[in-house]
Design a protein around this motif. Structure first.
Motif, PDB file in Angstrom:
ATOM      1  N   HIS A   1       0.841  -1.081  -0.171  1.00  0.00           N
ATOM      2  CA  HIS A   1      -0.083  -0.011  -0.062  1.00  0.00           C
ATOM      3  C   HIS A   1       0.954   1.157   0.132  1.00  0.00           C
ATOM      4  CE1 HIS A   1      -3.214   2.804   1.615  1.00  0.00           C
ATOM      5  NE2 HIS A   1      -3.746   2.270   0.789  1.00  0.00           N
ATOM      6  N   LEU A   2       1.918   1.088   0.770  1.00  0.00           N
ATOM      7  CA  LEU A   2       2.978   2.368   0.927  1.00  0.00           C
ATOM      8  C   LEU A   2       3.326   2.686  -0.674  1.00  0.00           C
ATOM      9  CD1 LEU A   2       4.515   4.330   2.783  1.00  0.00           C
ATOM     10  CD2 LEU A   2       6.350   2.388   2.479  1.00  0.00           C
ATOM     11  N   PHE A   3       3.934   2.088  -1.412  1.00  0.00           N
ATOM     12  CA  PHE A   3       4.414   2.226  -2.403  1.00  0.00           C
ATOM     13  C   PHE A   3       3.363   2.441  -3.619  1.00  0.00           C
ATOM     14  CE2 PHE A   3       8.034  -0.754  -0.881  1.00  0.00           C
ATOM     15  CZ  PHE A   3       8.663   0.488  -0.194  1.00  0.00           C
ATOM     16  N   ALA A   4       2.177   1.890  -3.476  1.00  0.00           N
ATOM     17  CA  ALA A   4       1.107   2.168  -4.314  1.00  0.00           C
ATOM     18  C   ALA A   4       0.723   3.657  -4.057  1.00  0.00           C
ATOM     19  CB  ALA A   4       0.130   1.260  -4.183  1.00  0.00           C
ATOM     20  N   GLU A   5       0.759   4.113  -2.882  1.00  0.00           N
ATOM     21  CA  GLU A   5       0.431   5.504  -2.602  1.00  0.00           C
ATOM     22  C   GLU A   5       1.557   6.583  -2.947  1.00  0.00           C
ATOM     23  OE1 GLU A   5      -2.607   6.718  -1.431  1.00  0.00           O
ATOM     24  OE2 GLU A   5      -3.551   4.826  -2.311  1.00  0.00           O
ATOM     25  N   HIS A   6       2.757   6.158  -2.524  1.00  0.00           N
ATOM     26  CA  HIS A   6       3.916   6.835  -2.776  1.00  0.00           C
ATOM     27  C   HIS A   6       5.060   5.981  -3.407  1.00  0.00           C
ATOM     28  CE1 HIS A   6       2.338   9.841   0.531  1.00  0.00           C
ATOM     29  NE2 HIS A   6       1.946   8.649   0.865  1.00  0.00           N
ATOM     30  N   PRO A   7       5.068   6.044  -4.838  1.00  0.00           N
ATOM     31  CA  PRO A   7       6.081   5.348  -5.599  1.00  0.00           C
ATOM     32  C   PRO A   7       7.402   6.043  -5.330  1.00  0.00           C
ATOM     33  CG  PRO A   7       4.355   6.453  -6.933  1.00  0.00           C
ATOM     34  CD  PRO A   7       3.919   6.623  -5.580  1.00  0.00           C
ATOM     35  N   GLU A   8       7.104   7.482  -5.115  1.00  0.00           N
ATOM     36  CA  GLU A   8       8.607   7.921  -4.994  1.00  0.00           C
ATOM     37  C   GLU A   8       9.680   7.710  -3.967  1.00  0.00           C
ATOM     38  OE1 GLU A   8       5.730  10.021  -2.001  1.00  0.00           O
ATOM     39  OE2 GLU A   8       5.709   9.221  -4.098  1.00  0.00           O
ATOM     40  N   LEU A   9       8.864   6.867  -3.047  1.00  0.00           N
ATOM     41  CA  LEU A   9       9.800   6.242  -2.027  1.00  0.00           C
ATOM     42  C   LEU A   9      10.868   5.045  -2.370  1.00  0.00           C
ATOM     43  CD1 LEU A   9       7.536   6.311   1.241  1.00  0.00           C
ATOM     44  CD2 LEU A   9       9.314   7.821   0.648  1.00  0.00           C
ATOM     45  N   LEU A  10      10.588   4.570  -3.717  1.00  0.00           N
ATOM     46  CA  LEU A  10      11.339   3.307  -4.084  1.00  0.00           C
ATOM     47  C   LEU A  10      12.620   4.126  -4.813  1.00  0.00           C
ATOM     48  CD1 LEU A  10       8.526   0.968  -5.761  1.00  0.00           C
ATOM     49  CD2 LEU A  10      10.274   0.551  -3.918  1.00  0.00           C
ATOM     50  N   ASP A  11      12.401   5.547  -5.024  1.00  0.00           N
ATOM     51  CA  ASP A  11      13.478   6.207  -5.742  1.00  0.00           C
ATOM     52  C   ASP A  11      14.388   6.845  -4.579  1.00  0.00           C
ATOM     53  OD1 ASP A  11      15.379   7.531  -7.482  1.00  0.00           O
ATOM     54  OD2 ASP A  11      13.801   8.761  -8.142  1.00  0.00           O
TER      55      ASP A  11
END
Length: 402
Positions: free
Chosen positions: A31-41
């Motif tokens: 859910h976190l990465f779906a809502e905040h994909p920028e955190l994977l960068d």
């Protein structure tokens, strides 16, 4: 400390949350990465997401913290918090990001447990989260302050000055400072985070132990290529070993890490296996640079002498130190061309060496190796508090909570 209102709620719900915490952690990250994909960068290591280690570490940390609040309300798991805070500081984590984590973690708890999460239960676990988050924010604020930086300024450019092939799968990088901003020297045993864009453009962070005492102008770390054993090849280690060349500029964090050499003046014993030699080499280098007279015992296990990374540096430092000894264990049973105090066949066996009295112990290597050595030391009467260990990647062991 938990409030009187929340403690009985946490006690009652801890078993069911603990039973489902792995699923909660998995749903949280999805859910976190779906809502905040920028955190994977640039923030999260996607390799740890793929193999599940990040999810396991989060689940273990939250469950352990809540358990301590219930079982020992007069204390907090300081070593667990300190380890996480140092990792966060090396990534430039900001206080406001804890709200993002909170919102997605609470969503995951409700998603997994459903109607069992009453308003009372939600409020109690909300309190647990913010107790843990506040403790981490305070520690991280202190870590940033000690280095004279803010979260967004932990990063510095460093130019690759030398690239040294240590073994078939380990490369040492010597880097020099590019800008003129003040850089404090590292503490013995610390690591840096290297942040690099991958071929798809997404920046990925990885931590690497510093392997030699530095002057703030030059730093040294070693990279082991991750490949085989049914796992995907390590994207960062492959990029560093195959693509980065002398003259290239790397983005690196300031040094952090909670496993550092104690200055109590007591004998020290380093026990490592494989690439776990890297923080040991760094601590040994600091002792040599300081002309320390400490009693130093270095124990290392490897497949054979050819796979012993940083071997020449370590041997030279042991010979330079005034009171140091080196014992190695080679699985293939071969001998050594190096001047050693002992060369043993097979796996590390502490019964084959004499250990100094009143020593402090530092362990690094695969978790099964450290578990075996730590158990052997405790059986010999060494207090758990005298044993520090370094885990590469998320801490799936959490032995400090024993």
């Amino acid at each position: 400390m938990l409030s009187d209102k929340s403690r009985p709620v946490i006690e009652a719900t801890l078993p069911v949350v603990g039973e489902n915490i792995g699923t909660i952690a998995t749903r949280f990250y999805e859910h976190l990465f779906a809502e905040h994909p920028e955190l994977l960068d640039g923030t999260f290591n996607r390799g740890n997401q793929v193999d599940g280690s990040q999810q396991q570490a989060l689940a273990g940390s939250v469950a352990s913290f809540a358990s301590v609040l219930v079982s020992a309300p007069d204390r907090t798991p300081e070593k667990l918090l300190r380890r996480i805070a140092h990792k966060h500081a090396s990534l430039g984590i900001r206080p406001e990001q804890y709200q993002v984590v909170h919102d997605n973690l609470m969503w995951a708890i409700v998603d997994v447990l459903g109607d069992a999460v009453t308003p009372e239960v939600a409020a109690a676990w909300d309190e647990v989260y913010w107790l843990m988050a506040s403790a981490l924010i305070n520690q991280e604020r202190g870590l940033y302050s000690a280095r004279g930086v803010r979260p967004e300024t932990v990063w510095r450019p460093w130019r690759v000055e030398r690239k040294i092939r240590e073994t078939d799968d380990v490369v040492t990088f010597v880097v020099e400072r590019v800008d003129d901003r003040l850089v404090k020297t590292s503490l013995p045993g610390q690591y840096v985070t290297v942040l690099m864009p991958m071929p798809d453009g997404v920046r990925q962070p990885r931590q690497y132990s510093l392997t030699r005492a530095d002057d703030g102008q030059h730093r040294q770390f070693a990279v082991k290529r991750v490949q085989g054993d049914g796992k995907p090849d390590g994207e960062m280690s492959t990029l560093l070993c195959d693509t980065v060349e002398i003259g290239d500029v790397l983005t690196m964090s300031l040094p952090y890490g909670d496993v550092v050499l104690d200055d109590a003046g007591r004998p020290v014993v380093f026990a490592s296996a494989g690439i776990g030699i890297t923080p040991m080499a760094g601590m040994l280098s600091h002792l040599v640079a300081a002309n320390s007279g400490l009693n130093i015992t270095l124990l290392h296990a490897d497949a054979n002498e050819g796979s012993f990374a940083l071997r020449r540096q370590v041997v030279e430092d042991v010979l330079t130190a005034r009171n140091a000894s080196l014992h190695v264990w080679y699985e293939d049973g071969t001998g050594s061309i190096e001047p050693m105090d002992g060369v043993h066949a097979g796996l590390m066996d502490l019964s084959e060496v004499t250990l100094p009295d009143d020593a402090l112990y530092y362990l690094c290597g695969p978790i099964p190796f450290m578990q075996a050595i730590r158990s052997a030391l405790i059986e010999r009467g060494v207090a758990p508090s005298e044993i520090q260990y370094e885990v590469f990647g998320p801490d799936l062991w959490q032995a400090d909570l024993d």
